[in-house]
Scaffold this active site. Structure first.
Site, PDB file in Angstrom:
ATOM      1  N   GLY A  10     -53.455  25.226 -50.001  1.00 16.34           N
ATOM      2  CA  GLY A  10     -54.275  26.071 -49.137  1.00 16.34           C
ATOM      3  C   GLY A  10     -54.236  25.598 -47.691  1.00 16.34           C
ATOM      4  O   GLY A  10     -55.165  25.847 -46.915  1.00 16.34           O
ATOM      5  N   GLY A  12     -52.584  26.598 -45.181  1.00 22.41           N
ATOM      6  CA  GLY A  12     -52.242  27.568 -44.145  1.00 22.41           C
ATOM      7  C   GLY A  12     -53.440  28.120 -43.399  1.00 22.41           C
ATOM      8  O   GLY A  12     -53.280  28.724 -42.330  1.00 22.41           O
ATOM      9  N   SER A 141     -67.327  22.473 -54.038  1.00 22.69           N
ATOM     10  CA  SER A 141     -68.257  23.305 -53.260  1.00 22.69           C
ATOM     11  C   SER A 141     -69.686  22.901 -53.562  1.00 22.69           C
ATOM     12  O   SER A 141     -70.002  22.462 -54.669  1.00 22.69           O
ATOM     13  CB  SER A 141     -68.083  24.776 -53.633  1.00 22.69           C
ATOM     14  N   TYR A 152     -67.683  30.895 -60.085  1.00 24.44           N
ATOM     15  CA  TYR A 152     -67.160  30.023 -59.010  1.00 24.44           C
ATOM     16  C   TYR A 152     -67.874  28.674 -59.049  1.00 24.44           C
ATOM     17  O   TYR A 152     -67.228  27.620 -58.975  1.00 24.44           O
ATOM     18  CB  TYR A 152     -67.352  30.723 -57.656  1.00 24.44           C
ATOM     19  N   ALA A 155     -66.621  26.779 -62.040  1.00 23.16           N
ATOM     20  CA  ALA A 155     -65.244  26.305 -61.855  1.00 23.16           C
ATOM     21  C   ALA A 155     -65.225  25.075 -60.955  1.00 23.16           C
ATOM     22  O   ALA A 155     -64.545  24.088 -61.237  1.00 23.16           O
ATOM     23  CB  ALA A 155     -64.381  27.420 -61.270  1.00 23.16           C
ATOM     24  N   LYS A 156     -65.981  25.116 -59.869  1.00 28.53           N
ATOM     25  CA  LYS A 156     -65.997  23.952 -58.966  1.00 28.53           C
ATOM     26  C   LYS A 156     -66.634  22.749 -59.655  1.00 28.53           C
ATOM     27  O   LYS A 156     -66.190  21.614 -59.477  1.00 28.53           O
ATOM     28  CB  LYS A 156     -66.737  24.299 -57.676  1.00 28.53           C
TER      29      LYS A 156
HETATM   30  N1  LIG Z   1     -65.832  28.174 -46.435  1.00 27.42           N
HETATM   31  C1  LIG Z   1     -66.814  27.689 -47.136  1.00 27.42           C
HETATM   32  O1  LIG Z   1     -68.011  27.912 -46.825  1.00 27.42           O
HETATM   33  C2  LIG Z   1     -66.536  26.832 -48.353  1.00 27.42           C
HETATM   34  C3  LIG Z   1     -67.625  26.172 -48.933  1.00 27.42           C
HETATM   35  C4  LIG Z   1     -67.433  25.383 -50.038  1.00 27.42           C
HETATM   36  C5  LIG Z   1     -66.162  25.211 -50.565  1.00 27.42           C
HETATM   37  N2  LIG Z   1     -65.101  25.863 -49.991  1.00 27.42           N
HETATM   38  C6  LIG Z   1     -63.776  25.646 -50.605  1.00 27.42           C
HETATM   39  O2  LIG Z   1     -62.906  25.132 -49.624  1.00 27.42           O
HETATM   40  C7  LIG Z   1     -61.561  25.465 -49.957  1.00 27.42           C
HETATM   41  C8  LIG Z   1     -60.879  26.071 -48.723  1.00 27.42           C
HETATM   42  O3  LIG Z   1     -61.560  27.292 -48.413  1.00 27.42           O
HETATM   43  P1  LIG Z   1     -61.633  27.895 -46.950  1.00 27.42           P
HETATM   44  O4  LIG Z   1     -63.067  28.065 -46.630  1.00 27.42           O
HETATM   45  O5  LIG Z   1     -60.764  27.171 -46.007  1.00 27.42           O
HETATM   46  O6  LIG Z   1     -61.109  29.388 -47.227  1.00 27.42           O
HETATM   47  P2  LIG Z   1     -59.665  30.032 -47.082  1.00 27.42           P
HETATM   48  O7  LIG Z   1     -59.303  30.120 -45.647  1.00 27.42           O
HETATM   49  O8  LIG Z   1     -59.730  31.303 -47.878  1.00 27.42           O
HETATM   50  O9  LIG Z   1     -58.679  29.009 -47.795  1.00 27.42           O
HETATM   51  C9  LIG Z   1     -58.259  29.114 -49.133  1.00 27.42           C
HETATM   52  C10 LIG Z   1     -56.777  28.747 -49.170  1.00 27.42           C
HETATM   53  O10 LIG Z   1     -56.325  28.619 -50.521  1.00 27.42           O
HETATM   54  C11 LIG Z   1     -55.067  29.287 -50.656  1.00 27.42           C
HETATM   55  N3  LIG Z   1     -54.972  29.723 -52.047  1.00 27.42           N
HETATM   56  C12 LIG Z   1     -55.890  30.443 -52.733  1.00 27.42           C
HETATM   57  N4  LIG Z   1     -55.454  30.693 -53.977  1.00 27.42           N
HETATM   58  C13 LIG Z   1     -54.228  30.107 -54.077  1.00 27.42           C
HETATM   59  C14 LIG Z   1     -53.256  30.027 -55.115  1.00 27.42           C
HETATM   60  N5  LIG Z   1     -53.443  30.626 -56.310  1.00 27.42           N
HETATM   61  N6  LIG Z   1     -52.118  29.337 -54.896  1.00 27.42           N
HETATM   62  C15 LIG Z   1     -51.907  28.759 -53.688  1.00 27.42           C
HETATM   63  N7  LIG Z   1     -52.785  28.800 -52.672  1.00 27.42           N
HETATM   64  C16 LIG Z   1     -53.925  29.473 -52.854  1.00 27.42           C
HETATM   65  C17 LIG Z   1     -55.127  30.437 -49.653  1.00 27.42           C
HETATM   66  O11 LIG Z   1     -53.844  30.836 -49.197  1.00 27.42           O
HETATM   67  P3  LIG Z   1     -53.080  32.123 -49.798  1.00 27.42           P
HETATM   68  O12 LIG Z   1     -54.082  33.234 -49.894  1.00 27.42           O
HETATM   69  O13 LIG Z   1     -51.987  32.394 -48.823  1.00 27.42           O
HETATM   70  O14 LIG Z   1     -52.570  31.677 -51.134  1.00 27.42           O
HETATM   71  C18 LIG Z   1     -55.908  29.817 -48.504  1.00 27.42           C
HETATM   72  O15 LIG Z   1     -55.041  29.174 -47.595  1.00 27.42           O
HETATM   73  C19 LIG Z   1     -61.641  26.421 -51.154  1.00 27.42           C
HETATM   74  O16 LIG Z   1     -61.381  25.700 -52.341  1.00 27.42           O
HETATM   75  C20 LIG Z   1     -63.091  26.895 -51.133  1.00 27.42           C
HETATM   76  O17 LIG Z   1     -63.554  27.254 -52.404  1.00 27.42           O
HETATM   77  C21 LIG Z   1     -65.264  26.670 -48.894  1.00 27.42           C
END
Ligand SMILES: NC(=O)c1ccc[n+]([C@@H]2O[C@H](COP(=O)([O-])OP(=O)(O)OC[C@H]3O[C@@H](n4cnc5c(N)ncnc54)[C@H](OP(=O)(O)O)[C@@H]3O)[C@@H](O)[C@H]2O)c1
Length: 248
Positions: A10, A12, A141, A152, A155-156
């Site tokens: 992830g 990117g 999370s 979700y 899973a986490k």
């Molecule tokens: N933002 C928040 O408030 C928050 C809070 C708690 C936890 N988190 C966790 O933090 C992590 C990063 O989230 P983020 O907030 O940065 O959101 P995000 O920008 O949506 O990042 C998620 C990344 O995971 C990649 N991804 C998802 N499914 C995938 C798959 N099957 N294979 C390969 N890559 C995959 C996506 O890229 P592609 O779509 O190109 O595959 C994307 O780059 C996640 O695990 C999320 O659950 C976020």
């Protein structure tokens, strides 16, 4: 010493891109993994250019829920030791829950996206982890610790139990395994079009510091756990949530 090699799933977007940037700043070369080739290529180019090391970040496109695609990362690693593995890919997947078939699909999608992505990538790279000194970090999370996300959250939370086993298995080889559990982080793709001004305000009000988290807030904790300095920290869950959940 050779450059340390890191793999960030992830990488990117959002938190993963911030982690990649921090690890490059610490001298690592980084493989960023995701499903969208264009997004990954743009991130790799941007982070490399900003760091002054244009070749520091390489993109590998793979859907990490598909065992057949995970081998692409092993190929890209090419036999080098992996110093740091950051399992950050994941997210909340919505679903139709009026039927049992819908419930099953909703749960499977969230378990696949958040658990299987981490398990498959870690198992594929397990033999390549640097011994001694490897670092495995799972991005969980706050939802795992206080609920609120249905499948979700579950899973986490599954990542936490698995991390404890992995820490026990890899500890004798001086490889650490830790979980970073972010609270509310704005400015990522996580919420898509689900966030409202009220939702944002409610989440900010739930913190003790009165603000949303940033991707860099999370990246800095990953950076520490990934560093050689963190060799005595393993099997831990680090909440990075502005005080929304205390000491759990
Ligand atoms: N933002 C928040 O408030 C928050 C809070 C708690 C936890 N988190 C966790 O933090 C992590 C990063 O989230 P983020 O907030 O940065 O959101 P995000 O920008 O949506 O990042 C998620 C990344 O995971 C990649 N991804 C998802 N499914 C995938 C798959 N099957 N294979 C390969 N890559 C995959 C996506 O890229 P592609 O779509 O190109 O595959 C994307 O780059 C996640 O695990 C999320 O659950 C976020």
């Amino acid at each position: 010493m050779d450059e340390r090699l890191a793999v960030v799933s992830g990488g990117g977007t959002g938190i993963g891109a911030a982690v990649a940037r921090a690890l490059v700043a610490d001298g690592c070369s980084v493989l960023v993994v995701g499903r969208r080739a264009d997004v990954l290529a743009a991130a790799a180019e941007r982070i490399g250019a900003e760091s002054g090391r244009p070749a520091a970040v390489r993109a590998v496109t793979a859907d990490l829920t598909d065992p057949d695609q995970v081998g692409r990362i092993v190929e890209a690693v090419g036999g080098r030791p992996v110093d740091v593995l950051v399992n950050n890919a994941g997210g909340y997947l919505g679903g139709e829950t009026d039927t049992l078939a819908g419930v099953a699909a909703h749960w499977r999608a969230n378990l696949d996206a958040n658990v299987l992505t981490a398990v498959l990538l870690t198992e594929a790279l397990r033999p390549a982890l640097r011994r001694p000194g490897g670092r495995v970090i799972l991005v969980s999370s706050i939802a795992a610790q206080r609920g609120g996300g249905g499948p979700y959250s579950a899973a986490k939370a599954a990542l936490h139990g698995w991390a404890y086993d992995l820490a026990a298995q890899l500890g004798p080889e001086q490889i650490t395994v830790n979980v970073v559990s972010p609270g509310y982080v704005a400015d990522t793709e996580f919420f898509g079009d689900r966030m409202t001004p009220e939702g944002h305000a409610r989440r900010v009000a739930a913190t003790l510091v009165g603000r949303a988290g940033t991707p860099d807030d999370i990246a800095e904790s990953v950076r520490y756990l990934a560093s050689p300095a963190a060799g005595y920290v393993t099997g831990q869950v680090l909440g990075v949530n502005g005080g929304s959940v205390l000491g759990r």
